[in-house]
Enzyme design. Sequence first.
Site, PDB file in Angstrom:
ATOM      1  N   GLU A  62     -10.259  -5.228 -19.854  1.00  0.00           N
ATOM      2  CA  GLU A  62      -9.098  -5.039 -18.962  1.00  0.00           C
ATOM      3  C   GLU A  62      -8.195  -5.872 -18.920  1.00  0.00           C
ATOM      4  O   GLU A  62      -7.271  -5.763 -18.766  1.00  0.00           O
ATOM      5  CB  GLU A  62     -10.054  -5.318 -17.557  1.00  0.00           C
ATOM      6  CG  GLU A  62      -8.853  -5.110 -16.324  1.00  0.00           C
ATOM      7  CD  GLU A  62      -9.483  -5.422 -15.181  1.00  0.00           C
ATOM      8  OE1 GLU A  62      -9.431  -4.630 -14.110  1.00  0.00           O
ATOM      9  OE2 GLU A  62     -10.253  -6.461 -14.999  1.00  0.00           O
ATOM     10  N   TRP A  84     -11.121   1.410 -13.708  1.00  0.00           N
ATOM     11  CA  TRP A  84     -10.059   1.652 -12.736  1.00  0.00           C
ATOM     12  C   TRP A  84      -9.984   3.068 -12.525  1.00  0.00           C
ATOM     13  O   TRP A  84      -9.113   3.947 -12.135  1.00  0.00           O
ATOM     14  CB  TRP A  84      -8.848   1.395 -13.479  1.00  0.00           C
ATOM     15  CG  TRP A  84      -8.332  -0.254 -13.392  1.00  0.00           C
ATOM     16  CD1 TRP A  84      -8.821  -1.233 -14.097  1.00  0.00           C
ATOM     17  CD2 TRP A  84      -7.591  -0.592 -12.423  1.00  0.00           C
ATOM     18  NE1 TRP A  84      -8.441  -2.243 -13.621  1.00  0.00           N
ATOM     19  CE2 TRP A  84      -7.497  -2.198 -12.649  1.00  0.00           C
ATOM     20  CE3 TRP A  84      -6.696  -0.154 -11.459  1.00  0.00           C
ATOM     21  CZ2 TRP A  84      -6.655  -3.016 -11.917  1.00  0.00           C
ATOM     22  CZ3 TRP A  84      -5.732  -1.115 -10.769  1.00  0.00           C
ATOM     23  CH2 TRP A  84      -5.866  -2.312 -10.786  1.00  0.00           C
ATOM     24  N   TYR A 148      -0.726  -4.787 -12.651  1.00  0.00           N
ATOM     25  CA  TYR A 148      -0.685  -5.960 -13.166  1.00  0.00           C
ATOM     26  C   TYR A 148      -0.103  -6.181 -14.311  1.00  0.00           C
ATOM     27  O   TYR A 148       0.994  -7.217 -14.787  1.00  0.00           O
ATOM     28  CB  TYR A 148      -2.315  -6.484 -13.238  1.00  0.00           C
ATOM     29  CG  TYR A 148      -2.876  -6.586 -12.136  1.00  0.00           C
ATOM     30  CD1 TYR A 148      -2.787  -7.904 -11.245  1.00  0.00           C
ATOM     31  CD2 TYR A 148      -3.849  -5.677 -11.678  1.00  0.00           C
ATOM     32  CE1 TYR A 148      -3.547  -7.751 -10.079  1.00  0.00           C
ATOM     33  CE2 TYR A 148      -4.530  -5.909 -10.347  1.00  0.00           C
ATOM     34  CZ  TYR A 148      -4.250  -6.843  -9.605  1.00  0.00           C
ATOM     35  OH  TYR A 148      -4.831  -7.182  -8.547  1.00  0.00           O
ATOM     36  N   CYS A 200      -4.592  -7.441  -5.992  1.00  0.00           N
ATOM     37  CA  CYS A 200      -5.730  -8.225  -5.173  1.00  0.00           C
ATOM     38  C   CYS A 200      -5.528  -9.953  -5.573  1.00  0.00           C
ATOM     39  O   CYS A 200      -5.164 -10.596  -5.024  1.00  0.00           O
ATOM     40  CB  CYS A 200      -7.096  -7.901  -5.272  1.00  0.00           C
ATOM     41  SG  CYS A 200      -7.610  -6.266  -4.595  1.00  0.00           S
ATOM     42  N   ARG A 220      -5.464 -12.405  -2.709  1.00  0.00           N
ATOM     43  CA  ARG A 220      -5.292 -12.042  -1.189  1.00  0.00           C
ATOM     44  C   ARG A 220      -6.499 -11.529  -0.677  1.00  0.00           C
ATOM     45  O   ARG A 220      -6.929 -11.457   0.505  1.00  0.00           O
ATOM     46  CB  ARG A 220      -4.138 -11.148  -1.105  1.00  0.00           C
ATOM     47  CG  ARG A 220      -4.178  -9.749  -1.760  1.00  0.00           C
ATOM     48  CD  ARG A 220      -3.348  -8.650  -1.321  1.00  0.00           C
ATOM     49  NE  ARG A 220      -3.529  -7.518  -1.927  1.00  0.00           N
ATOM     50  CZ  ARG A 220      -4.331  -6.464  -1.554  1.00  0.00           C
ATOM     51  NH1 ARG A 220      -5.038  -6.758  -0.516  1.00  0.00           N
ATOM     52  NH2 ARG A 220      -4.607  -5.344  -2.234  1.00  0.00           N
ATOM     53  N   ASP A 223     -13.478  -8.591  -3.175  1.00  0.00           N
ATOM     54  CA  ASP A 223     -14.729  -8.087  -2.852  1.00  0.00           C
ATOM     55  C   ASP A 223     -15.613  -8.891  -3.621  1.00  0.00           C
ATOM     56  O   ASP A 223     -15.856  -8.900  -4.779  1.00  0.00           O
ATOM     57  CB  ASP A 223     -14.657  -6.556  -3.549  1.00  0.00           C
ATOM     58  CG  ASP A 223     -16.141  -5.963  -3.591  1.00  0.00           C
ATOM     59  OD1 ASP A 223     -17.222  -6.583  -3.378  1.00  0.00           O
ATOM     60  OD2 ASP A 223     -16.215  -4.631  -4.013  1.00  0.00           O
TER      61      ASP A 223
END
Length: 318
Positions: A62, A84, A148, A200, A220, A223
Amino acid sequence: MSKSEQQYLDLCRHVLKEGTKKEDRTGTGTVSLFGAQMRFNLQEGFPLLTTKRIPFRLIASELLWFIKGDTNIRYLLQHNNNIWNEWAFKNWVESKDYNGPDMSNFGLRSQQDEEFNALYQEQMDLFKQRVLEDDKFAAAYGELGDVYGRQWRAWKTSAGETIDQLKEVIQTIKKNPDSRRLIVSAWNPEDIPSMALPPCHTMFQFYVSEGRLSCQLYQRSGDIFLGIPFNIASYALLTHLVAHECGLEVGEFIHTLGDAHIYVNHFEQVKAQLGREPKELPSLKLNEEKQSVFDFDMEDISLTGYDPHPTIKAPVAV
């Protein structure tokens, strides 16, 4: 006991005990607190959790996907990385081109209904196969928008040009390591509507001191059970890669969180993990022959000494 991992376990305990019950976008529900920070000394080992097995190869592929500036899940699927898929699949089943069985609210329904879950898995397998084999379909439905990789490598300007934030930051570290502007941002308000999932982990900053490179991430939304272990390892790996290119040792990874939350359907899994004793952290090995961050492939990155407790499975909230 690993001090690095203990910080994470302490965060889990704190949120379970002190967190506020909140509703969320997915409809699952969380307990949450606002504002937390963990500091990981990267000299003491690579911060991959040992109280449950974390799939490092998924984290590495990733991150390389981000670094390449890629925003299509095909690269991930080619590396057997499915993290994803749900967001791309959601775009597909909500499109006018989809004519299969009803997949609305598939995230929760697949957890609650075994018959539906079998149907969902069948449709997901078909979706993945088409992304891998059909260029046109992959371009339309494997694409996640301006996530991203796009922001890191091709931030759009008002003049219609792009900025390669990551490349520019690395060059600045080499030329002016004392700069206080070693920042990469993924939070571009104009692009939020076109993203499958708004970022995130919104921005990160590098810092050089006494020949060591440190990195601080502002996230921000986190999980705690499923996502944050990935984020810790991903940004630790990024710090190692950038330090390698810049001829620096690694320093700290500092993880600053906004909304730190545990989903209500992860409570039992978190409690099971808290009952386990952390083990020694693994070590990271990079291919010394590769000089640039942008030249690394999966075979250039490996771990040694990783001996974690078994996997603890939990559903993803989409």
